[in-house]
Design a protein around this motif. Structure first.
Motif, mmCIF file in Angstrom:
data_model
loop_
_atom_site.group_PDB
_atom_site.id
_atom_site.type_symbol
_atom_site.label_atom_id
_atom_site.label_comp_id
_atom_site.label_asym_id
_atom_site.label_seq_id
_atom_site.Cartn_x
_atom_site.Cartn_y
_atom_site.Cartn_z
ATOM 1 N N ARG A 9 0.821 -1.211 0.000
ATOM 2 C CA ARG A 9 0.000 0.000 0.000
ATOM 3 C C ARG A 9 0.861 1.271 0.000
ATOM 4 O O ARG A 9 0.555 2.247 -0.677
ATOM 5 C CB ARG A 9 -0.938 -0.023 1.211
ATOM 6 C CG ARG A 9 -1.911 1.140 1.250
ATOM 7 C CD ARG A 9 -3.060 0.874 2.205
ATOM 8 N NE ARG A 9 -2.617 0.496 3.530
ATOM 9 C CZ ARG A 9 -2.749 -0.712 4.063
ATOM 10 N NH1 ARG A 9 -3.294 -1.693 3.352
ATOM 11 N NH2 ARG A 9 -2.355 -0.977 5.283
ATOM 12 N N TRP A 10 1.970 1.258 0.758
ATOM 13 C CA TRP A 10 2.811 2.440 0.873
ATOM 14 C C TRP A 10 3.858 2.545 -0.216
ATOM 15 O O TRP A 10 4.401 3.624 -0.480
ATOM 16 C CB TRP A 10 3.504 2.458 2.240
ATOM 17 C CG TRP A 10 2.611 2.889 3.360
ATOM 18 C CD1 TRP A 10 2.008 2.101 4.292
ATOM 19 C CD2 TRP A 10 2.198 4.227 3.663
ATOM 20 N NE1 TRP A 10 1.252 2.859 5.158
ATOM 21 C CE2 TRP A 10 1.355 4.171 4.791
ATOM 22 C CE3 TRP A 10 2.458 5.470 3.085
ATOM 23 C CZ2 TRP A 10 0.777 5.302 5.351
ATOM 24 C CZ3 TRP A 10 1.889 6.603 3.643
ATOM 25 C CH2 TRP A 10 1.057 6.515 4.760
ATOM 26 N N GLU A 11 4.182 1.442 -0.869
ATOM 27 C CA GLU A 11 5.327 1.429 -1.774
ATOM 28 C C GLU A 11 5.182 2.394 -2.941
ATOM 29 O O GLU A 11 6.149 3.066 -3.332
ATOM 30 C CB GLU A 11 5.555 0.012 -2.297
ATOM 31 C CG GLU A 11 6.848 -0.149 -3.078
ATOM 32 C CD GLU A 11 7.086 -1.596 -3.482
ATOM 33 O OE1 GLU A 11 7.332 -1.827 -4.685
ATOM 34 O OE2 GLU A 11 7.011 -2.474 -2.609
ATOM 35 N N SER A 12 3.974 2.481 -3.529
ATOM 36 C CA SER A 12 3.795 3.363 -4.682
ATOM 37 C C SER A 12 4.005 4.826 -4.301
ATOM 38 O O SER A 12 4.507 5.621 -5.111
ATOM 39 C CB SER A 12 2.393 3.168 -5.280
ATOM 40 O OG SER A 12 1.397 3.449 -4.316
ATOM 41 N N LEU A 14 18.019 0.898 1.781
ATOM 42 C CA LEU A 14 16.874 0.304 2.471
ATOM 43 C C LEU A 14 16.059 1.436 3.065
ATOM 44 O O LEU A 14 16.507 2.105 4.003
ATOM 45 C CB LEU A 14 17.349 -0.655 3.566
ATOM 46 C CG LEU A 14 16.267 -1.331 4.405
ATOM 47 C CD1 LEU A 14 15.396 -2.234 3.544
ATOM 48 C CD2 LEU A 14 16.897 -2.128 5.545
ATOM 49 N N GLU A 15 14.896 1.689 2.501
ATOM 50 C CA GLU A 15 14.048 2.792 2.965
ATOM 51 C C GLU A 15 12.937 2.227 3.850
ATOM 52 O O GLU A 15 12.210 1.325 3.445
ATOM 53 C CB GLU A 15 13.456 3.555 1.785
ATOM 54 C CG GLU A 15 12.577 4.714 2.213
ATOM 55 C CD GLU A 15 12.400 5.742 1.106
ATOM 56 O OE1 GLU A 15 11.264 6.237 0.957
ATOM 57 O OE2 GLU A 15 13.383 6.069 0.410
ATOM 58 N N VAL A 16 12.812 2.771 5.045
ATOM 59 C CA VAL A 16 11.834 2.287 6.019
ATOM 60 C C VAL A 16 10.805 3.384 6.269
ATOM 61 O O VAL A 16 11.158 4.502 6.676
ATOM 62 C CB VAL A 16 12.517 1.891 7.351
ATOM 63 C CG1 VAL A 16 11.486 1.281 8.299
ATOM 64 C CG2 VAL A 16 13.662 0.924 7.100
ATOM 65 N N TRP A 17 9.541 3.030 6.031
ATOM 66 C CA TRP A 17 8.443 3.952 6.311
ATOM 67 C C TRP A 17 7.758 3.498 7.593
ATOM 68 O O TRP A 17 7.373 2.328 7.714
ATOM 69 C CB TRP A 17 7.451 3.964 5.149
ATOM 70 C CG TRP A 17 7.899 4.854 4.021
ATOM 71 C CD1 TRP A 17 9.103 4.826 3.398
ATOM 72 C CD2 TRP A 17 7.143 5.898 3.403
ATOM 73 N NE1 TRP A 17 9.162 5.783 2.425
ATOM 74 C CE2 TRP A 17 7.975 6.462 2.400
ATOM 75 C CE3 TRP A 17 5.862 6.406 3.592
ATOM 76 C CZ2 TRP A 17 7.555 7.518 1.590
ATOM 77 C CZ3 TRP A 17 5.451 7.445 2.781
ATOM 78 C CH2 TRP A 17 6.276 8.002 1.796
ATOM 79 N N MET A 18 7.622 4.441 8.529
ATOM 80 C CA MET A 18 6.980 4.151 9.810
ATOM 81 C C MET A 18 5.720 5.005 9.935
ATOM 82 O O MET A 18 5.780 6.164 10.355
ATOM 83 C CB MET A 18 7.969 4.434 10.956
ATOM 84 C CG MET A 18 9.143 3.473 10.964
ATOM 85 S SD MET A 18 10.462 3.919 12.112
ATOM 86 C CE MET A 18 11.427 5.043 11.079
#
Length: 275
Positions: free
Chosen positions: A67-70, A173-177
């Motif tokens: 869901r967040w990747e785009s 490495l990208e981390v979305w929180m």
């Protein structure tokens, strides 16, 4: 295919070929090595060797990440401009000497016509996640302890396999929180290829692949569901009674103990609720 090259295939065809050819993808590596929290070696064995008995679980973490990747890739595209960000799920990197080892990074970043680095995006909703991840911009060129490094080992392994399959030295490495009523906090961690450790890890992957995926020898089951799959795979059409082998008797005993403990826990809970 050149030494470092990309196969252009339909993803469904790749998944089918990976299963038929006993292939291992970058995300499979940590599973096969037994360090993934999302699945274990028996799960991977069952998916490939006994798919008719295995129920695939996608997991909420995968749905959240998709869901967040785009959104994340567009943010990263603006962040690295004028570098070119290419997203193509049909392009798969194949290891130059091990055709069974492949990777599909979330994005490839080009400086002109040259591939500069790879990009892999993850989502972490764990409470307190911000304190667990390294600071934005952290460079990791020495992972330290292989099970207690600066990032989760399953993600480090995935990045190392991606680097090994492409010949690229760096994976971002990208981390979305995600946070309630606010934009997610984003950390970008630069993971550099560790050729010595990656080579040792790939050697171990080759051994485990040969044992479990090529020869079809099942790993040790770790849950009751695994034991049921194993029993149904070994004896698909039970027609006669016989004495259990020592290994089978041990698995049956473990299942009975687990069932007894589960029933006792349920009874204790019901008693407490009634009181």
């Amino acid at each position: 295919l050149c030494r470092w090259g990309w196969l252009v295939v339909d993803r469904a065809d790749w998944l089918a070929a990976r299963a038929a050819g006993h292939g291992v993808g970058a995300s499979d590596a940590a599973v096969l090595l037994g360090v993934s929290p999302f699945a274990d070696p028996f799960d991977l064995w069952a998916q490939r060797i006994a798919p008719h008995l295995y129920r695939q679980h996608t997991g909420a973490h995968l749905d959240d990440g998709t869901r967040w990747e785009s959104v994340a890739v567009e943010v990263y595209r603006a962040h690295v401009a004028p570098l070119r960000v290419e997203v193509d799920a049909h392009k798969i990197a194949q290891h130059p000497t091990l055709p069974w080892l492949r990777a599909t990074p979330d994005a490839r970043i080009f400086r002109g016509s040259l591939l500069d680095h790879l990009w892999e995006c993850k989502t972490d909703r764990t409470p307190g996640a911000a304190s667990a991840w390294p600071e934005d911009g952290t460079i990791i060129d020495d992972f330290g302890d292989e099970l207690n490094g600066p990032v989760p080992p399953w993600y480090w392994i995935q990045c190392q396999i991606q680097a090994a399959c492409t010949g690229i030295d760096r994976v971002v490495l990208e981390v979305w929180m995600p946070r309630s009523f606010a934009m997610p906090e984003v950390r970008r961690i630069h993971i550099f290829r560790d050729e010595r450790r990656a080579a040792r890890m790939i050697d171990r992957l080759a051994e485990l692949r040969e044992l479990h995926l090529v020869q079809g020898i099942p790993p040790e089951p770790t849950t009751d569901a695994h034991r049921r799959i194993l029993a149904r795979w070994r004896y698909p059409n039970p027609t006669e009674e016989r004495e259990a082998t020592e290994d089978e008797a041990q698995h049956i005993a473990q299942a009975l103990i687990a069932a007894t403990q589960r029933d006792a826990a349920i009874a204790a809970f019901e008693h407490h609720r009634a009181a």
